[in-house]
Scaffold this motif. Structure first.
Motif, PDB file in Angstrom:
ATOM      1  N   PHE A  41      -9.981  -4.404  -7.317  1.00  0.00           N
ATOM      2  CA  PHE A  41      -8.782  -3.884  -7.945  1.00  0.00           C
ATOM      3  C   PHE A  41      -8.992  -3.600  -9.423  1.00  0.00           C
ATOM      4  O   PHE A  41      -9.750  -4.297 -10.110  1.00  0.00           O
ATOM      5  CB  PHE A  41      -7.637  -4.893  -7.809  1.00  0.00           C
ATOM      6  CG  PHE A  41      -7.006  -4.927  -6.443  1.00  0.00           C
ATOM      7  CD1 PHE A  41      -7.631  -5.575  -5.391  1.00  0.00           C
ATOM      8  CD2 PHE A  41      -5.794  -4.311  -6.212  1.00  0.00           C
ATOM      9  CE1 PHE A  41      -7.055  -5.614  -4.121  1.00  0.00           C
ATOM     10  CE2 PHE A  41      -5.202  -4.348  -4.953  1.00  0.00           C
ATOM     11  CZ  PHE A  41      -5.840  -4.998  -3.914  1.00  0.00           C
ATOM     12  N   GLY A  42      -8.266  -2.609  -9.904  1.00  0.00           N
ATOM     13  CA  GLY A  42      -8.198  -2.336 -11.327  1.00  0.00           C
ATOM     14  C   GLY A  42      -7.144  -3.201 -11.985  1.00  0.00           C
ATOM     15  O   GLY A  42      -6.451  -3.963 -11.308  1.00  0.00           O
TER      16      GLY A  42
ATOM     17  N   LEU B 182       0.829  -1.195   0.000  1.00  0.00           N
ATOM     18  CA  LEU B 182       0.000   0.000   0.000  1.00  0.00           C
ATOM     19  C   LEU B 182       0.873   1.258   0.000  1.00  0.00           C
ATOM     20  O   LEU B 182       1.771   1.403   0.818  1.00  0.00           O
ATOM     21  CB  LEU B 182      -0.904   0.021   1.233  1.00  0.00           C
ATOM     22  CG  LEU B 182      -1.824   1.237   1.336  1.00  0.00           C
ATOM     23  CD1 LEU B 182      -2.920   1.173   0.274  1.00  0.00           C
ATOM     24  CD2 LEU B 182      -2.442   1.335   2.727  1.00  0.00           C
TER      25      LEU B 182
ATOM     26  N   ASP C 233     -14.910  -2.585   3.977  1.00  0.00           N
ATOM     27  CA  ASP C 233     -13.500  -2.400   3.671  1.00  0.00           C
ATOM     28  C   ASP C 233     -12.750  -3.704   3.456  1.00  0.00           C
ATOM     29  O   ASP C 233     -11.648  -3.690   2.933  1.00  0.00           O
ATOM     30  CB  ASP C 233     -12.823  -1.618   4.809  1.00  0.00           C
ATOM     31  CG  ASP C 233     -13.254  -0.171   4.831  1.00  0.00           C
ATOM     32  OD1 ASP C 233     -13.067   0.484   5.858  1.00  0.00           O
ATOM     33  OD2 ASP C 233     -13.774   0.297   3.814  1.00  0.00           O
ATOM     34  N   TYR C 234     -13.348  -4.834   3.906  1.00  0.00           N
ATOM     35  CA  TYR C 234     -12.612  -6.076   3.747  1.00  0.00           C
ATOM     36  C   TYR C 234     -12.598  -6.544   2.308  1.00  0.00           C
ATOM     37  O   TYR C 234     -11.811  -7.384   1.934  1.00  0.00           O
ATOM     38  CB  TYR C 234     -13.200  -7.179   4.646  1.00  0.00           C
ATOM     39  CG  TYR C 234     -14.612  -7.611   4.286  1.00  0.00           C
ATOM     40  CD1 TYR C 234     -15.710  -7.034   4.902  1.00  0.00           C
ATOM     41  CD2 TYR C 234     -14.844  -8.595   3.335  1.00  0.00           C
ATOM     42  CE1 TYR C 234     -16.991  -7.432   4.584  1.00  0.00           C
ATOM     43  CE2 TYR C 234     -16.123  -8.996   3.010  1.00  0.00           C
ATOM     44  CZ  TYR C 234     -17.197  -8.413   3.644  1.00  0.00           C
ATOM     45  OH  TYR C 234     -18.455  -8.809   3.327  1.00  0.00           O
ATOM     46  N   GLU C 235     -13.466  -6.045   1.465  1.00  0.00           N
ATOM     47  CA  GLU C 235     -13.504  -6.492   0.085  1.00  0.00           C
ATOM     48  C   GLU C 235     -13.091  -5.343  -0.816  1.00  0.00           C
ATOM     49  O   GLU C 235     -13.880  -4.443  -1.099  1.00  0.00           O
ATOM     50  CB  GLU C 235     -14.884  -6.988  -0.295  1.00  0.00           C
ATOM     51  CG  GLU C 235     -14.906  -7.675  -1.654  1.00  0.00           C
ATOM     52  CD  GLU C 235     -16.143  -8.526  -1.873  1.00  0.00           C
ATOM     53  OE1 GLU C 235     -16.881  -8.766  -0.897  1.00  0.00           O
ATOM     54  OE2 GLU C 235     -16.359  -8.935  -3.016  1.00  0.00           O
ATOM     55  N   GLN C 236     -11.839  -5.377  -1.236  1.00  0.00           N
ATOM     56  CA  GLN C 236     -11.317  -4.353  -2.124  1.00  0.00           C
ATOM     57  C   GLN C 236     -11.383  -4.855  -3.560  1.00  0.00           C
ATOM     58  O   GLN C 236     -11.007  -5.987  -3.844  1.00  0.00           O
ATOM     59  CB  GLN C 236      -9.871  -4.020  -1.762  1.00  0.00           C
ATOM     60  CG  GLN C 236      -9.719  -3.438  -0.364  1.00  0.00           C
ATOM     61  CD  GLN C 236      -8.294  -3.074  -0.031  1.00  0.00           C
ATOM     62  OE1 GLN C 236      -7.460  -2.902  -0.913  1.00  0.00           O
ATOM     63  NE2 GLN C 236      -8.002  -2.939   1.250  1.00  0.00           N
TER      64      GLN C 236
END
Lengths: 115, 114
Positions: free
Chosen positions: B105-106, B45, B100-103
């Protein structure tokens, strides 16, 4: 600080067989979450499964299950009935609940499914 | 539902040049993350935004990296000047408030610094 360890070398798996990916973690916080992500060659990270430190049962999501052994600080991912599309890098990650909320990733496991 | 968009997908620059990456998160996602993934490692991060405010930038090399999220939607990450060790994939992710636990991504931007 939290730490994630993934040390398995690249793995070849026969299609339709199960594969287990090892993950150990280290944290002094009592409340945390464990995650597995899949990263195919296209590059995006795909969320697979989540396990909370206080969850009583192991998490399952379709063909993915998490073998959570809290005392051993391990959170192994089991993929059942492997498919060719499962070929990818798999990353274990952890986040402590009370802290900076940062998601810490391991170095990943490479899986290649062969027909 | 459209996913996280990033551009460009690939960028090659010389050291000491500057570069900027763009990210458009999933509509309605309040939290946006920028990660750096060096070859053979997991993502690290760099910076986390909650709406347009910075939540965590402790691992951002602030002497050369900067990021902004104006209006709490799109975000840009800039490197100026770039170094060879900045060669990596830069991933943007977003998550909804309370989840917030499931991010999500691109596809990432692959940067090569020569």
């Amino acid at each position: 600080a939290q730490k994630i360890t993934q040390t398995q070398p690249g793995m070849f798996v026969q299609e339709k067989e199960a594969v287990t990916l090892d993950c150990t973690y280290d944290t002094s916080d009592p409340s945390y979450g464990l995650f597995w992500y899949k990263q195919p060659s296209s590059g995006e990270m795909i969320f697979l499964i989540y396990q909370g430190s206080y969850d009583q049962q192991n998490a399952t999501e379709g063909r993915y299950s998490l073998n959570f052994q809290k005392a051993r600080k391990s959170a192994n991912l089991v993929i059942s009935a492997s498919q060719l599309g499962d070929s990818a890098m798999y990353f274990c990650a952890m986040r402590v609940t009370y802290g900076n909320n940062r998601l810490a990733f391991g170095k990943g496991n490479q899986v290649v499914v062969i027909p | 539902e459209a996913g996280v968009a990033q551009s460009p997908r690939y960028k090659i620059i010389e050291k000491r040049q500057s570069v900027a990456f763009w990210c458009n998160p999933i509509s309605g996602h309040a939290t946006l993350y920028w990660y750096q993934q060096i070859l053979g490692q997991g993502p690290k991060l760099l910076i986390q935004f909650q709406n347009n405010g910075v939540v965590d930038d402790s691992q951002l090399p602030k002497d050369r990296f900067s990021a902004e999220r104006l209006k709490g939607v799109d975000s840009t990450l800039k490197i100026q000047p770039a170094k060879l060790e900045d060669s990596a994939v830069y991933l943007c992710a977003s998550s909804s408030r309370g989840q917030d636990y499931e991010q999500y991504f691109g596809p990432g931007t692959r940067l090569t610094v020569t």
